[in-house]
Each structure stands twice: as structure tokens, then as C-alpha cells.
Design a protein around this motif. Sequence first.
Motif, short mmCIF file in Angstrom:
data_model
loop_
_atom_site.label_atom_id
_atom_site.label_comp_id
_atom_site.label_asym_id
_atom_site.label_seq_id
_atom_site.Cartn_x
_atom_site.Cartn_y
_atom_site.Cartn_z
N SER A 168 0.81 -1.22 0.00
CA SER A 168 0.00 0.00 0.00
C SER A 168 0.84 1.27 0.00
O SER A 168 0.30 2.37 -0.15
CB SER A 168 -0.92 0.00 1.23
OG SER A 168 -0.16 0.18 2.42
N GLY A 169 2.14 1.14 0.21
CA GLY A 169 3.03 2.30 0.25
C GLY A 169 3.23 2.89 1.63
O GLY A 169 3.97 3.86 1.79
N GLN A 170 2.61 2.30 2.66
CA GLN A 170 2.79 2.81 4.02
C GLN A 170 4.20 2.57 4.53
O GLN A 170 4.71 3.34 5.36
CB GLN A 170 1.79 2.15 4.96
CG GLN A 170 0.35 2.54 4.74
CD GLN A 170 -0.58 1.73 5.62
OE1 GLN A 170 -0.92 0.58 5.31
NE2 GLN A 170 -0.99 2.30 6.73
N VAL A 171 4.84 1.49 4.08
CA VAL A 171 6.21 1.19 4.48
C VAL A 171 7.08 1.19 3.22
O VAL A 171 7.03 0.27 2.41
CB VAL A 171 6.30 -0.18 5.19
CG1 VAL A 171 7.76 -0.54 5.46
CG2 VAL A 171 5.51 -0.15 6.49
N ARG A 172 7.83 2.26 3.04
CA ARG A 172 8.80 2.40 1.96
C ARG A 172 9.99 3.19 2.50
O ARG A 172 10.01 4.43 2.41
CB ARG A 172 8.20 3.15 0.75
CG ARG A 172 7.06 2.45 0.05
CD ARG A 172 7.53 1.30 -0.83
NE ARG A 172 6.39 0.60 -1.41
CZ ARG A 172 5.76 0.95 -2.52
NH1 ARG A 172 6.19 2.01 -3.20
NH2 ARG A 172 4.72 0.27 -2.95
N PRO A 173 10.95 2.53 3.11
CA PRO A 173 12.07 3.26 3.72
C PRO A 173 12.76 4.16 2.70
O PRO A 173 13.01 3.74 1.56
CB PRO A 173 13.01 2.15 4.19
CG PRO A 173 12.15 0.94 4.32
CD PRO A 173 11.09 1.08 3.28
N PRO A 174 13.06 5.40 3.06
CA PRO A 174 13.76 6.28 2.13
C PRO A 174 15.16 5.77 1.83
O PRO A 174 15.80 5.12 2.66
CB PRO A 174 13.81 7.62 2.88
CG PRO A 174 13.68 7.26 4.32
CD PRO A 174 12.80 6.05 4.36
N LEU A 175 15.63 6.06 0.63
CA LEU A 175 16.96 5.65 0.20
C LEU A 175 17.92 6.83 0.32
O LEU A 175 17.67 7.90 -0.24
CB LEU A 175 16.93 5.15 -1.24
CG LEU A 175 16.13 3.86 -1.49
CD1 LEU A 175 15.95 3.62 -2.97
CD2 LEU A 175 16.84 2.68 -0.84
N GLU A 176 19.01 6.61 1.01
CA GLU A 176 20.05 7.63 1.13
C GLU A 176 20.89 7.70 -0.13
O GLU A 176 21.17 8.79 -0.64
CB GLU A 176 20.94 7.32 2.33
CG GLU A 176 22.24 8.10 2.41
CD GLU A 176 22.03 9.57 2.73
OE1 GLU A 176 22.98 10.36 2.50
OE2 GLU A 176 20.95 9.94 3.21
N ALA A 177 21.30 6.53 -0.64
CA ALA A 177 22.19 6.51 -1.80
C ALA A 177 22.26 5.10 -2.37
O ALA A 177 21.99 4.12 -1.67
CB ALA A 177 23.59 6.99 -1.42
N THR A 178 22.63 5.02 -3.64
CA THR A 178 22.94 3.74 -4.27
C THR A 178 24.36 3.80 -4.84
O THR A 178 24.82 4.86 -5.25
CB THR A 178 21.95 3.40 -5.40
OG1 THR A 178 22.06 4.39 -6.43
CG2 THR A 178 20.52 3.35 -4.88
N PHE A 179 25.02 2.64 -4.85
CA PHE A 179 26.36 2.51 -5.39
C PHE A 179 26.43 1.23 -6.22
O PHE A 179 25.83 0.23 -5.85
CB PHE A 179 27.40 2.41 -4.26
CG PHE A 179 27.53 3.64 -3.41
CD1 PHE A 179 28.48 4.60 -3.70
CD2 PHE A 179 26.70 3.83 -2.32
CE1 PHE A 179 28.60 5.74 -2.90
CE2 PHE A 179 26.81 4.95 -1.52
CZ PHE A 179 27.76 5.91 -1.81
N PRO A 180 27.18 1.24 -7.33
CA PRO A 180 27.40 -0.02 -8.05
C PRO A 180 28.17 -1.00 -7.18
O PRO A 180 28.87 -0.61 -6.24
CB PRO A 180 28.24 0.40 -9.26
CG PRO A 180 28.18 1.89 -9.32
CD PRO A 180 27.86 2.38 -7.95
N LEU A 181 28.04 -2.28 -7.50
CA LEU A 181 28.69 -3.32 -6.72
C LEU A 181 30.19 -3.08 -6.58
O LEU A 181 30.76 -3.32 -5.52
CB LEU A 181 28.44 -4.69 -7.38
CG LEU A 181 28.99 -5.92 -6.66
CD1 LEU A 181 28.34 -6.08 -5.29
CD2 LEU A 181 28.78 -7.17 -7.50
#
Length: 323
Positions: free
Chosen positions: A287-300
Motif C-alpha cells: 500500500s506504500g505505508q512502508v517504503r524506507p527512504p533511500l540515502e544513496a545507491t552505489f554499483p557493486l
Amino acid sequence: MRAVEITGGAGPAEALTLVERPYPVAGPGQIRIRVRAAGVNRPDLLQRQGRYPPPPGASDILGLEVAGEVDQVGEGVDRWRTGDRVCALLGGGGYADQAVVDARHALPIPDGVDFIQAAALPETVCTVFANVFESGALRAGETLLIHGATSGIGVTAIQMAKAAGARVVATSRGAEKAEAARKLGADLSLDSGSDDLEAAISVFGGVDVVLDMVGADYAALNQSVLKPFGRWVVIATLSGSLAQVDLARLMMKRIVLTGSTLRARPADEKARLISAVEATVWPWVASGQVRPPLEATFPLDQASAAHLRLEAGGHVGKIVLTA
């Protein structure tokens, strides 16, 4: 396949190396996942530093949660098919192109959730559910106090508690983090560097459950602000593990003090927990009630940079590796 190995050295730049390894094979009761994204968590930092070895039988590769597609199904697995979009809780092995996992430890990715978002969920959601809702027995109408509220665990705990109908008191360091926690739904968000935490929480009415990732420094505060029959759940000890506890106060208030870890739990217990999370938390995710915000993404191949970002402590939400 590509995988990130711990090769020694003190810092992430020296300790983490991208190498080639043979593809793992799904055994009976297992599935293999083509990893599209992997969550980065504080236990990964501890393992890199030699302070949190993998449990017996687990991969030596870092990574406790992944998302991707099933690309191999082991004997005896009925639920999953090749091509299914899943995220999974691992004992290790997430920092790689392929990961093998007990089929019972995987969850379907809901519609509208991409691989990066999904990779931020399994370890975090299971930790919160096991500690806040099972050990902590948080109920609708009660109040949860979260220390370290803008960490990956913290932001998820805010959202899950609010979805369950509870009130949230959040502590974090700095005005910007306090504001971020408030925007995520905290009813009272405090700056641990400047606010009088005990006074503010007491005026708010106290709390029923404490999710404590700080440890020693907040022991006295927790004992003061917990209501009678309160539950104090410790899941990390960033300020130290030796705390002063007033046993008479615990007795008089009938406070329950408990703690746990997730990674070393038996496979059957993890399967039970995953099933409970799917039944209770997954509708909140869908439902979208739990969607933790993303600080950052990095390639492997930039896993060391991801570790540096997490170690710096300025993040709000989750850090994720992408394949």
C-alpha cells in the motif's frame, strides 16, 4: 560471477575487493537469485572489521538482503519459479551477482516496488518486526521510542509503527535529522544533541516500548521514560554494551528488558519470521505505508564507497548496492 571479498586492511578501500567466483548452485529447498540490488547494513561493517563473523554454513561474502529474479530452483521447492521477482533475507552472500538462499526466506516483490526499494526491506523489516512487534509487543495506541531514528532500521520502524496505529517518539543527532524523522511520521522528534530528552518525553506522556540501538548512554533515560509494564528492546550498542541498570526501578515499573540478533537464528525460525512478515507487514509495503527512504545507491564495484557513506553516520534511510 562477480563478488565482493574481504581481503584484509582496516578501512573499506583496503578491505573490500571485487573478484570472480564460481556461480553458486541451488541445492534442495533453495533458490538462486540473480541479484539486482543488495542492502548495505551495519552488520556488514562489523564483519568487514572482523567483529561479526558469519554463522556456520553461511557465505563469507557480505550482504544480508537482496532483490532480483529467481534463476534457479532447487529440488523440493514448490512456491517459486524461474523469473519470479523476489527479495530475500540472507545469512551472507548478497554482495554478488548471484545468491543462493533457503526458499522459505524469500518474499514476493509487490507491484510498484522496484528492485532497489525491495533490497532495502528484508533484513530491516524482519529486524523491526521481530523486536518491536514480537519481543516489544507494540500495540495500536501505544508509544514507541526509537533511538537512532534516521538509520535504516529507524526509518523503517517509524513507518511500521505508524502503520500499526502506534505513536512514535524519535531521537536522532542534529536538527536536520530530527526534521527528517518528523516528516517520516514521528509524533515527537527530538535532537539528541540539543534537546532535553527526558523532559520532553516525560511531558509527552512516556513510552511503552523502546527500540534501542545506542546502548549504554541511553540506559538511564530508557528506565526513566518507560511506563509501567514497558518493554526495552536492545538491538545494538553503538555507545557501549556495559550499562547501569537500576533493578529496583525495573521491578517497580515491571519493565521487561530484552535483546536479540537476527542473523544467527535457525533457518526454521527465520522461515517463521518471514511468514509472519508477509502476513502482517507486506500489505503495508504493497500500500506504500512502508517504503524506507533511500540515502544513496552505489554499483557493486563501489562497495567500499557505500561502507564509507554508512560509517560517516550522516545518512537518512538505506544505502543499497546495484548490480
